[in-house]
Design a protein around this motif. Structure first.
Motif, PDB file in Angstrom:
ATOM      1  N   SER A 171       0.737  -1.185   0.071  1.00  9.67           N
ATOM      2  CA  SER A 171       0.128  -0.018  -0.142  1.00  9.67           C
ATOM      3  C   SER A 171       0.939   1.186   0.030  1.00  9.67           C
ATOM      4  O   SER A 171       0.395   2.286  -0.656  1.00  9.67           O
ATOM      5  CB  SER A 171      -0.976  -0.078   1.162  1.00  9.67           C
ATOM      6  OG  SER A 171      -0.104   0.065   2.191  1.00  9.67           O
ATOM      7  N   THR A 172       2.052   1.194   0.677  1.00  8.56           N
ATOM      8  CA  THR A 172       3.029   2.279   0.689  1.00  8.56           C
ATOM      9  C   THR A 172       3.607   2.417  -0.898  1.00  8.56           C
ATOM     10  O   THR A 172       3.958   3.434  -1.235  1.00  8.56           O
ATOM     11  CB  THR A 172       3.862   2.149   1.814  1.00  8.56           C
ATOM     12  OG1 THR A 172       3.565   2.140   3.064  1.00  8.56           O
ATOM     13  CG2 THR A 172       4.958   3.520   1.700  1.00  8.56           C
ATOM     14  N   SER A 185       1.224   3.781  -3.372  1.00  5.61           N
ATOM     15  CA  SER A 185       0.469   5.100  -2.970  1.00  5.61           C
ATOM     16  C   SER A 185       1.001   6.167  -3.887  1.00  5.61           C
ATOM     17  O   SER A 185       2.072   6.160  -4.590  1.00  5.61           O
ATOM     18  CB  SER A 185       0.733   5.463  -1.500  1.00  5.61           C
ATOM     19  OG  SER A 185       2.134   5.641  -1.267  1.00  5.61           O
ATOM     20  N   ARG A 186       0.487   7.488  -4.020  1.00  7.50           N
ATOM     21  CA  ARG A 186       0.774   8.629  -4.556  1.00  7.50           C
ATOM     22  C   ARG A 186       1.908   9.391  -3.956  1.00  7.50           C
ATOM     23  O   ARG A 186       2.892   9.920  -4.454  1.00  7.50           O
ATOM     24  CB  ARG A 186      -0.158   9.536  -4.758  1.00  7.50           C
ATOM     25  CG  ARG A 186       0.038  10.586  -5.468  1.00  7.50           C
ATOM     26  CD  ARG A 186      -1.262  11.802  -5.751  1.00  7.50           C
ATOM     27  NE  ARG A 186      -1.616  12.321  -4.553  1.00  7.50           N
ATOM     28  CZ  ARG A 186      -0.947  13.393  -3.927  1.00  7.50           C
ATOM     29  NH1 ARG A 186      -0.106  13.820  -4.614  1.00  7.50           N
ATOM     30  NH2 ARG A 186      -1.216  13.620  -2.586  1.00  7.50           N
ATOM     31  N   THR A 187       2.120   9.614  -2.555  1.00  8.20           N
ATOM     32  CA  THR A 187       2.907  10.197  -1.915  1.00  8.20           C
ATOM     33  C   THR A 187       4.362   9.740  -1.789  1.00  8.20           C
ATOM     34  O   THR A 187       5.379  10.335  -1.849  1.00  8.20           O
ATOM     35  CB  THR A 187       2.397  10.515  -0.446  1.00  8.20           C
ATOM     36  OG1 THR A 187       2.152   9.544   0.233  1.00  8.20           O
ATOM     37  CG2 THR A 187       1.317  11.654  -0.668  1.00  8.20           C
ATOM     38  N   GLY A 240       4.918   6.215  -3.065  1.00  9.60           N
ATOM     39  CA  GLY A 240       5.107   5.219  -4.008  1.00  9.60           C
ATOM     40  C   GLY A 240       5.780   5.173  -5.200  1.00  9.60           C
ATOM     41  O   GLY A 240       6.917   6.402  -5.347  1.00  9.60           O
ATOM     42  N   ARG A 260       0.948   9.249  -8.998  1.00 10.34           N
ATOM     43  CA  ARG A 260      -0.509   8.977  -9.004  1.00 10.34           C
ATOM     44  C   ARG A 260      -0.581   7.582  -8.015  1.00 10.34           C
ATOM     45  O   ARG A 260       0.230   6.875  -7.894  1.00 10.34           O
ATOM     46  CB  ARG A 260      -1.354   8.895 -10.366  1.00 10.34           C
ATOM     47  CG  ARG A 260      -1.239   7.587 -11.159  1.00 10.34           C
ATOM     48  CD  ARG A 260      -1.682   7.765 -12.583  1.00 10.34           C
ATOM     49  NE  ARG A 260      -1.338   6.715 -13.224  1.00 10.34           N
ATOM     50  CZ  ARG A 260      -2.013   5.271 -13.308  1.00 10.34           C
ATOM     51  NH1 ARG A 260      -3.043   5.403 -12.520  1.00 10.34           N
ATOM     52  NH2 ARG A 260      -1.500   4.707 -14.182  1.00 10.34           N
ATOM     53  N   ALA A 261      -1.669   7.482  -7.646  1.00 11.73           N
ATOM     54  CA  ALA A 261      -1.830   6.167  -6.585  1.00 11.73           C
ATOM     55  C   ALA A 261      -2.359   5.191  -7.868  1.00 11.73           C
ATOM     56  O   ALA A 261      -2.983   5.323  -8.567  1.00 11.73           O
ATOM     57  CB  ALA A 261      -3.026   6.313  -5.600  1.00 11.73           C
TER      58      ALA A 261
END
Length: 263
Positions: free
Chosen positions: A104-105, A108-110, A112, A127-128
């Motif tokens: 999930s990390t 992720s967008r931030t 990833g 983007r996520a």
């Protein structure tokens, strides 16, 4: 051991699946088919279909990746094989919770992997990549891949290397020798591995919740929801019985197919 840890629990679960839910309590002994009739509704039927499709895809992808990887691994030096096997065993030590939140990390967008793609110019903005079906499939393949490799490794190690040499001597290319010699020699092992990974993926519980949306939840998630949150143990038992019967049917078909090939 089989009677204590499988036959008796399965018999209890089968009996509970025919009980009637008591709104004032938990459930009351009875013999009704309401739980199975509800399970055949369009909603739960679609969840079952999605669970089967997801488990089939995970099994096919894992075997398709593991077979050539394991063949190459067995041709490496003993030191390289040891390092790879230790790495695979270290992945097996991770719990499903750690795997789920790690992916999930990573998706992720931030924080990833898309930030790396932006840095090297492959994407304009991060983007996520979750929640979604691709994220669920990726996480489940990552979780099941070490099991698949470790199941295939003993059979491939015992494979006679002179078979490939003979095929090459007779003019076959490496790819043709792999599909015409290695794959047929490992047919029974591959089929057994497919079934084991399928059953393993069919019972996935946390990864679909962490990496997917509610429409990506498997039947195992709904079984837990009905048993714990809805306090509907008979309906949860009926769904669990269905999953066990699917697994047993696959094992039975494999045994029958193997008997016919031997005959």
């Amino acid at each position: 051991m089989l009677v204590i840890f499988f036959v008796i629990p399965f018999s209890i679960m089968l009996a509970v699946s025919f009980f009637r839910r008591n709104p004032a309590g938990f459930y009351s002994p009875d013999f009704v088919f309401d739980n199975y009739a509800r399970f055949l509704s369009p909603f739960f039927g679609s969840v079952l279909g999605f669970s089967l499709l997801l488990a089939i895809l995970v099994a096919i992808i894992c075997v398709a990746v593991s077979v050539p990887f394991t063949v190459l691994l067995t041709r490496a030096s003993r030191r390289a094989q040891t390092l790879w096997l230790v790495a695979l065993l270290s992945v097996l030590s991770l719990s499903e919770v750690i795997i789920g939140f790690s992916w999930s990390t990573l998706l992720s967008r931030t924080a990833g992997i898309t930030n790396l793609f932006v840095a090297i110019g492959l994407m304009e903005a991060p983007r996520a990549l979750l929640p979604g079906f691709g994220a669920v499939l990726t996480g489940m393949v990552y979780q099941a891949l070490p099991y698949t490799i470790l199941i295939l490794y003993p059979a491939i190690v015992r494979l006679d290397p002179t078979l490939m040499e003979a095929a090459r001597t007779l003019g076959a290319s490496p790819t043709r020798a792999f599909f015409n010699v290695v794959i047929p020699a490992l047919r029974n092992t591959i089929v057994a591995t497919l079934i084991m990974v399928f059953v393993f993926a069919l019972g996935s519980y946390l990864l679909p919740q962490i990496l997917g949306r509610p429409r990506h939840w498997t039947l195992s998630v709904l079984i837990t929801d009905q048993a714990i949150l809805q306090s509907n143990m008979p309906f949860a038992a009926a769904m669990a019985v269905f999953l066990v019967l699917i697994s047993l049917a696959l094992v039975g078909l494999t045994v029958m197919a193997g008997g016919r090939r031997e005959a």
